[in-house]
Design a protein around this motif. Sequence first.
Motif, PDB file in Angstrom:
ATOM      1  N   CYS A  78      -1.847  10.154  -6.436  1.00 55.73           N
ATOM      2  CA  CYS A  78      -2.309  10.459  -5.082  1.00 55.73           C
ATOM      3  C   CYS A  78      -3.269  11.645  -5.143  1.00 55.73           C
ATOM      4  CB  CYS A  78      -1.125  10.812  -4.180  1.00 55.73           C
ATOM      5  SG  CYS A  78       0.252   9.638  -4.243  1.00 55.73           S
ATOM      6  N   PRO A  79      -4.120  11.821  -4.116  1.00 54.78           N
ATOM      7  CA  PRO A  79      -5.025  12.972  -4.098  1.00 54.78           C
ATOM      8  C   PRO A  79      -4.292  14.309  -4.176  1.00 54.78           C
ATOM      9  CG  PRO A  79      -5.757  11.331  -2.526  1.00 54.78           C
ATOM     10  CD  PRO A  79      -4.424  10.871  -3.037  1.00 54.78           C
TER      11      PRO A  79
ATOM     12  N   GLU B  12      -3.702   7.472   0.822  1.00 49.58           N
ATOM     13  CA  GLU B  12      -3.344   6.329   0.001  1.00 49.58           C
ATOM     14  C   GLU B  12      -3.240   6.726  -1.467  1.00 49.58           C
ATOM     15  OE1 GLU B  12      -5.861   2.982   0.717  1.00 49.58           O
ATOM     16  OE2 GLU B  12      -5.775   3.206   2.893  1.00 49.58           O
ATOM     17  N   CYS B  13      -2.331   6.050  -2.162  1.00 53.73           N
ATOM     18  CA  CYS B  13      -2.110   6.308  -3.584  1.00 53.73           C
ATOM     19  C   CYS B  13      -2.346   5.026  -4.373  1.00 53.73           C
ATOM     20  CB  CYS B  13      -0.673   6.797  -3.813  1.00 53.73           C
ATOM     21  SG  CYS B  13      -0.221   8.269  -2.848  1.00 53.73           S
ATOM     22  N   THR B  14      -2.630   5.177  -5.636  1.00 55.19           N
ATOM     23  CA  THR B  14      -2.805   4.034  -6.528  1.00 55.19           C
ATOM     24  C   THR B  14      -1.635   3.992  -7.505  1.00 55.19           C
ATOM     25  OG1 THR B  14      -4.151   5.344  -8.066  1.00 55.19           O
ATOM     26  CG2 THR B  14      -5.307   4.098  -6.343  1.00 55.19           C
ATOM     27  N   TRP B  15      -1.353   2.767  -8.007  1.00 54.77           N
ATOM     28  CA  TRP B  15      -0.174   2.612  -8.864  1.00 54.77           C
ATOM     29  C   TRP B  15      -0.230   1.303  -9.606  1.00 54.77           C
ATOM     30  CZ3 TRP B  15       4.986   0.271  -7.225  1.00 54.77           C
ATOM     31  CH2 TRP B  15       6.004   0.576  -8.172  1.00 54.77           C
ATOM     32  N   ASP B  16       0.147   1.346 -10.860  1.00 58.90           N
ATOM     33  CA  ASP B  16       0.343   0.153 -11.666  1.00 58.90           C
ATOM     34  C   ASP B  16       1.842   0.046 -11.939  1.00 58.90           C
ATOM     35  OD1 ASP B  16       0.535  -1.885 -13.460  1.00 58.90           O
ATOM     36  OD2 ASP B  16      -0.730  -0.963 -15.005  1.00 58.90           O
TER      37      ASP B  16
ATOM     38  N   GLN C 130       0.866  -1.175   0.000  1.00 59.01           N
ATOM     39  CA  GLN C 130       0.000   0.000   0.000  1.00 59.01           C
ATOM     40  C   GLN C 130       0.904   1.227   0.000  1.00 59.01           C
ATOM     41  OE1 GLN C 130      -3.543   0.475  -0.188  1.00 59.01           O
ATOM     42  NE2 GLN C 130      -2.570   2.416  -0.740  1.00 59.01           N
ATOM     43  N   LEU C 131       0.704   2.087  -0.972  1.00 57.91           N
ATOM     44  CA  LEU C 131       1.496   3.302  -1.078  1.00 57.91           C
ATOM     45  C   LEU C 131       0.784   4.465  -0.413  1.00 57.91           C
ATOM     46  CD1 LEU C 131       2.756   3.186  -4.787  1.00 57.91           C
ATOM     47  CD2 LEU C 131       3.872   2.310  -2.728  1.00 57.91           C
ATOM     48  N   TYR C 132       1.584   5.298   0.256  1.00 55.25           N
ATOM     49  CA  TYR C 132       1.084   6.525   0.879  1.00 55.25           C
ATOM     50  C   TYR C 132       1.906   7.706   0.372  1.00 55.25           C
ATOM     51  CZ  TYR C 132      -1.291   3.439   4.208  1.00 55.25           C
ATOM     52  OH  TYR C 132      -2.076   2.480   4.790  1.00 55.25           O
TER      53      TYR C 132
END
Length: 227
Positions: A198-199, A185-189, A169-171
């Motif tokens: 990230c927001p 939290e951030c999303t990533w492929d 889980q990325l922050y």
Amino acid sequence: MLTLNALLTLLAASSAAGTPLAVKRSFSTRQGTGISITPHDKYSSSIGVLGCKINVNRVAYWPMSPDCDSPCVTVTANGRSVNLLQIDTSGGAYDISYDAWNYLSTGSSAVDAPTAGGGIPATWERADISSCADVFNGTAGGLKIPMSAPSPNWLVSCPASSWARQNYQLYNIYDAICRHGYDEECTWDPTSGINPECPHQLGSMPELNSQPVWNIDYPSGTLSLAI
């Protein structure tokens, strides 16, 4: 230093397809005998594991890189054992959190009964990640390794089918001691070559006061804010 895209290019040929998270992974158990464990009292993580999302009193700083399939190790000394999450690479020493070292040495916490000393003869073996469940204390979704989104290079170096790449889980927190960034939290492929999303802007560095990391100082056993 390799860029994210360069790392992805190097790994593309060898990375296997992802496997279901429910499948329990196997790995080659490695065991060390005759090691000497030493106390480490200032949290750090060169691979970007966030100290505010784990129990920093149960971590290991090993000579080799953290294992992508299980960065969890069991260390035994004086008839006692602790499970530790390896979050950094040392310069050759087998360092562990001061509190864990104190427990293996005396059976007591470094806060309750701090002691001083050098290396302790010990053995270690790699353990299934479930053995380190108690080390994960602030990550959404259970056993996911909490990483700094601006620094995902260790994850990129892991095979696509590895536990780490399947369970992270990325922050948007800039530093491992959680002093700057946003607790979001951030999303990533990892296969896309695109930076995590990230927001707020990735890598922003406003002061972050809501996620303190506390060290147990050697040899006094007093708590101090990681800086």
